[in-house]
Design a protein around this motif. Structure first.
Motif, PDB file in Angstrom:
ATOM      1  N   THR A  43      10.111  27.308   6.114  1.00  0.00           N
ATOM      2  CA  THR A  43       9.805  26.737   7.434  1.00  0.00           C
ATOM      3  C   THR A  43      10.760  25.581   7.751  1.00  0.00           C
ATOM      4  OG1 THR A  43       8.112  25.653   8.787  1.00  0.00           O
ATOM      5  CG2 THR A  43       8.117  25.114   6.439  1.00  0.00           C
ATOM      6  N   ASP A  44      10.951  25.339   9.057  1.00  0.00           N
ATOM      7  CA  ASP A  44      11.712  24.153   9.461  1.00  0.00           C
ATOM      8  C   ASP A  44      10.773  22.958   9.615  1.00  0.00           C
ATOM      9  OD1 ASP A  44      13.775  26.191  11.652  1.00  0.00           O
ATOM     10  OD2 ASP A  44      14.040  25.606   9.532  1.00  0.00           O
ATOM     11  N   ASP A  45       9.460  23.239   9.571  1.00  0.00           N
ATOM     12  CA  ASP A  45       8.471  22.162   9.742  1.00  0.00           C
ATOM     13  C   ASP A  45       8.243  21.506   8.372  1.00  0.00           C
ATOM     14  OD1 ASP A  45       4.976  22.067  10.931  1.00  0.00           O
ATOM     15  OD2 ASP A  45       6.317  20.514  10.113  1.00  0.00           O
ATOM     16  N   LEU A  46       9.158  20.629   7.994  1.00  0.00           N
ATOM     17  CA  LEU A  46       9.156  20.090   6.626  1.00  0.00           C
ATOM     18  C   LEU A  46       8.000  19.122   6.391  1.00  0.00           C
ATOM     19  CD1 LEU A  46      12.977  19.632   5.935  1.00  0.00           C
ATOM     20  CD2 LEU A  46      11.499  21.612   5.493  1.00  0.00           C
ATOM     21  N   PHE A  47       7.500  18.515   7.446  1.00  0.00           N
ATOM     22  CA  PHE A  47       6.340  17.622   7.295  1.00  0.00           C
ATOM     23  C   PHE A  47       5.123  18.452   6.861  1.00  0.00           C
ATOM     24  CE2 PHE A  47       4.108  13.829   7.466  1.00  0.00           C
ATOM     25  CZ  PHE A  47       3.111  13.763   8.430  1.00  0.00           C
ATOM     26  N   SER A  48       4.915  19.599   7.509  1.00  0.00           N
ATOM     27  CA  SER A  48       3.809  20.493   7.119  1.00  0.00           C
ATOM     28  C   SER A  48       4.029  21.035   5.711  1.00  0.00           C
ATOM     29  CB  SER A  48       3.674  21.656   8.102  1.00  0.00           C
ATOM     30  OG  SER A  48       3.305  21.167   9.383  1.00  0.00           O
ATOM     31  N   ALA A  49       5.281  21.360   5.386  1.00  0.00           N
ATOM     32  CA  ALA A  49       5.591  21.896   4.047  1.00  0.00           C
ATOM     33  C   ALA A  49       5.268  20.860   2.966  1.00  0.00           C
ATOM     34  CB  ALA A  49       7.074  22.292   3.967  1.00  0.00           C
ATOM     35  N   ALA A  50       5.596  19.606   3.252  1.00  0.00           N
ATOM     36  CA  ALA A  50       5.339  18.526   2.281  1.00  0.00           C
ATOM     37  C   ALA A  50       3.839  18.333   2.085  1.00  0.00           C
ATOM     38  CB  ALA A  50       6.005  17.229   2.752  1.00  0.00           C
ATOM     39  N   SER A  58       4.452  10.796   4.669  1.00  0.00           N
ATOM     40  CA  SER A  58       4.856  10.205   5.950  1.00  0.00           C
ATOM     41  C   SER A  58       6.235  10.708   6.362  1.00  0.00           C
ATOM     42  CB  SER A  58       4.902   8.674   5.855  1.00  0.00           C
ATOM     43  OG  SER A  58       5.324   8.132   7.106  1.00  0.00           O
ATOM     44  N   ASN A  59       6.400  10.929   7.681  1.00  0.00           N
ATOM     45  CA  ASN A  59       7.734  11.255   8.214  1.00  0.00           C
ATOM     46  C   ASN A  59       8.324  10.045   8.938  1.00  0.00           C
ATOM     47  OD1 ASN A  59       6.335  11.088  10.589  1.00  0.00           O
ATOM     48  ND2 ASN A  59       6.429  13.285  11.057  1.00  0.00           N
ATOM     49  N   GLY A  60       7.692   8.899   8.737  1.00  0.00           N
ATOM     50  CA  GLY A  60       8.177   7.663   9.357  1.00  0.00           C
ATOM     51  C   GLY A  60       7.429   7.324  10.621  1.00  0.00           C
ATOM     52  N   GLU A  61       6.821   8.340  11.231  1.00  0.00           N
ATOM     53  CA  GLU A  61       5.984   8.090  12.423  1.00  0.00           C
ATOM     54  C   GLU A  61       4.528   8.420  12.095  1.00  0.00           C
ATOM     55  OE1 GLU A  61       9.774   9.222  15.040  1.00  0.00           O
ATOM     56  OE2 GLU A  61       8.002  10.470  15.346  1.00  0.00           O
ATOM     57  N   GLU A  62       4.312   9.664  11.617  1.00  0.00           N
ATOM     58  CA  GLU A  62       2.947  10.060  11.258  1.00  0.00           C
ATOM     59  C   GLU A  62       2.759   9.904   9.744  1.00  0.00           C
ATOM     60  OE1 GLU A  62       3.977  13.950  13.301  1.00  0.00           O
ATOM     61  OE2 GLU A  62       1.774  14.024  13.246  1.00  0.00           O
ATOM     62  N   THR A  63       1.561   9.513   9.370  1.00  0.00           N
ATOM     63  CA  THR A  63       1.240   9.385   7.943  1.00  0.00           C
ATOM     64  C   THR A  63      -0.093  10.074   7.674  1.00  0.00           C
ATOM     65  OG1 THR A  63       2.466   7.324   7.759  1.00  0.00           O
ATOM     66  CG2 THR A  63       0.825   7.752   6.058  1.00  0.00           C
ATOM     67  N   SER A  75       0.850  -1.200   0.000  1.00  0.00           N
ATOM     68  CA  SER A  75       0.000   0.000   0.000  1.00  0.00           C
ATOM     69  C   SER A  75       0.881   1.244   0.000  1.00  0.00           C
ATOM     70  CB  SER A  75      -0.874   0.012   1.260  1.00  0.00           C
ATOM     71  OG  SER A  75      -0.069   0.363   2.386  1.00  0.00           O
ATOM     72  N   LYS A  76       0.323   2.347  -0.490  1.00  0.00           N
ATOM     73  CA  LYS A  76       1.102   3.594  -0.495  1.00  0.00           C
ATOM     74  C   LYS A  76       1.426   4.034   0.928  1.00  0.00           C
ATOM     75  CE  LYS A  76      -1.134   6.550  -3.205  1.00  0.00           C
ATOM     76  NZ  LYS A  76      -2.306   5.925  -3.872  1.00  0.00           N
ATOM     77  N   GLU A  77       0.522   3.755   1.861  1.00  0.00           N
ATOM     78  CA  GLU A  77       0.795   4.123   3.266  1.00  0.00           C
ATOM     79  C   GLU A  77       2.022   3.373   3.795  1.00  0.00           C
ATOM     80  OE1 GLU A  77      -2.060   3.464   1.954  1.00  0.00           O
ATOM     81  OE2 GLU A  77      -3.706   4.612   2.834  1.00  0.00           O
ATOM     82  N   GLU A  78       2.026   2.043   3.538  1.00  0.00           N
ATOM     83  CA  GLU A  78       3.170   1.240   4.004  1.00  0.00           C
ATOM     84  C   GLU A  78       4.450   1.721   3.340  1.00  0.00           C
ATOM     85  OE1 GLU A  78       0.961  -2.683   3.146  1.00  0.00           O
ATOM     86  OE2 GLU A  78       2.957  -3.298   3.849  1.00  0.00           O
ATOM     87  N   LEU A  79       4.351   1.972   2.039  1.00  0.00           N
ATOM     88  CA  LEU A  79       5.522   2.395   1.259  1.00  0.00           C
ATOM     89  C   LEU A  79       6.056   3.731   1.753  1.00  0.00           C
ATOM     90  CD1 LEU A  79       7.450   2.055  -1.136  1.00  0.00           C
ATOM     91  CD2 LEU A  79       5.707   3.110  -2.598  1.00  0.00           C
ATOM     92  N   ALA A  80       5.152   4.654   2.025  1.00  0.00           N
ATOM     93  CA  ALA A  80       5.586   5.984   2.484  1.00  0.00           C
ATOM     94  C   ALA A  80       6.305   5.884   3.829  1.00  0.00           C
ATOM     95  CB  ALA A  80       4.384   6.913   2.580  1.00  0.00           C
ATOM     96  N   LYS A  81       5.717   5.116   4.744  1.00  0.00           N
ATOM     97  CA  LYS A  81       6.312   4.984   6.087  1.00  0.00           C
ATOM     98  C   LYS A  81       7.669   4.280   5.997  1.00  0.00           C
ATOM     99  CE  LYS A  81       5.214   3.569  10.791  1.00  0.00           C
ATOM    100  NZ  LYS A  81       4.223   2.983  11.717  1.00  0.00           N
ATOM    101  N   LYS A  82       7.702   3.223   5.194  1.00  0.00           N
ATOM    102  CA  LYS A  82       8.945   2.420   5.061  1.00  0.00           C
ATOM    103  C   LYS A  82      10.048   3.267   4.421  1.00  0.00           C
ATOM    104  CE  LYS A  82      10.230  -2.212   3.476  1.00  0.00           C
ATOM    105  NZ  LYS A  82       9.855  -3.346   2.613  1.00  0.00           N
ATOM    106  N   THR A  83       9.680   4.034   3.400  1.00  0.00           N
ATOM    107  CA  THR A  83      10.652   4.884   2.707  1.00  0.00           C
ATOM    108  C   THR A  83      11.188   5.958   3.646  1.00  0.00           C
ATOM    109  OG1 THR A  83       9.456   4.541   0.628  1.00  0.00           O
ATOM    110  CG2 THR A  83      10.977   6.424   0.717  1.00  0.00           C
TER     111      THR A  83
END
Ligand SMILES: Nc1ncnc2c1ncn2[C@@H]1O[C@H](COP(=O)(O)OP(=O)(O)O)[C@@H](O)[C@H]1O
Ligand SMILES: Cc1ncsc1CCOP(=O)(O)O
Ligand SMILES: [Mg+2]
Length: 267
Positions: free
Chosen positions: A210-217, A174-179, A148-156
């Motif tokens: 921003t330093d908040d790269l998860f939000s930027a993505a 995903s940042n590896g913890e949150e998706t 799944s894309k969710e699994e792939l994103a977290k794994k990557t």
């Protein structure tokens, strides 16, 4: 919280006008420059190995796009990526066509070993190939993969110590913890070239302020998909993909925190 963090970015980007240095492909380069301007960034496309390090030193973010890579651009990408790491600005990597040929796949894996990449944005097939997955790729387009894309994103994200943005019917970040999964988009986004490349430019524009790269993505990915939906809804009879491309960039240029908050759908 996440929504508030992202809403803030729309104002910050207009004020910050981040300089986004692109080493990118000759197919969608103009669209990427215009998408960067449309969201509030300032693009510069510079590929010569003699100047890329100097250009990176002026920039707020660097986009590396493998679309029409050859060995000389690859050397420039490496030099630019290392300069970006030294300066501490985000590197956004779009592994266009990775998995399609050994040439691209080998250089993408080499690049990730030598340069610290903050955010990877690709379609599922390209990202799957980055972590060693095998899928029958079709050039630069996605095909079905076995996870799944969710699994792939977290794994990557975990395996490559990055933020993974995987585009598709529903985009996943995903940042590896949150998706996070985005519900927006329209199939017409796949009928014009460059929407993936432009997404990397939007992500880099937000990452540049921003330093908040998860939000930027999340911001960059969801702006493209929401704008794609809105552009399609504005098409009238007789208007085809050429008009769609124009309306898409119109929608990106009109996007603000209110339009985004009212339109974005998280799944
Ligand atoms: N099947 C689909 N239905 C709706 N939107 C899609 C679909 N596939 C991709 N998209 C959208 O198209 C845009 C480009 O994604 P994609 O085609 O996966 O990237 P690339 O152009 O790099 O292959 C994204 O905004 C994504 O949400
Ligand atoms: C068709 C093509 N070939 C090399 S780069 C490119 C553009 C790919 O753009 P996107 O990945 O955004 O569809
Ligand atoms: Mg692409």
């Amino acid at each position: 919280m996440l929504i508030d963090n992202i809403k803030e970015l729309f104002l910050k980007i207009k004020k910050g006008n981040p300089l986004v240095h692109h080493i990118t492909n000759n197919v969608t380069i103009n669209d990427c420059a215009n998408a960067t301007l449309a969201i509030g960034g300032s693009p510069v496309m510079a590929t010569s190995i003699e100047e890329v390090a100097d250009m990176v030193n002026l920039a707020n973010a660097l986009v590396i796009n493998f679309g029409t890579i050859d060995d000389s651009t690859y050397e420039a990408m490496l030099r630019a990526g290392k300069a970006a790491n030294k300066k501490g600005i985000p590197v956004v990597f779009d592994p266009v066509g990775v998995g399609a040929t050994p040439f691209r796949t080998e250089r993408a894996i080499d690049f990730l070993k030598k340069v610290d990449v903050s955010i990877i944005r690709g379609n599922a097939t390209e990202v799957f190939a980055l972590i060693g997955g095998k899928a029958a790729t079709r050039g630069v387009d996605a095909v079905e993969i076995t996870i799944s894309k969710e699994e792939l994103a977290k794994k990557t994200a975990q395996q490559l110590n990055t933020i993974a943005v995987i585009s598709g019917k529903h985009d996943v970040i995903s940042n590896g913890e949150e998706t996070v999964k985005i519900g927006n988009g329209d199939i017409w986004l796949t009928r014009i070239t460059g929407t993936g490349c432009m997404t990397a430019s939007l992500i880099a524009s937000f990452a540049g302020i921003t330093d908040d790269l998860f939000s930027a993505a999340i911001a960059g990915m969801s702006v493209m998909s929401l704008a794609g939906e809105r552009a399609k809804n504005r098409l009238i009879d007789g208007e085809g993909i050429g008009t769609y491309r124009v309306k898409l960039i119109d929608e990106i240029s009109m996007m603000d925190s209110q339009i985004w908050e009212e339109g974005v759908r998280f799944l």
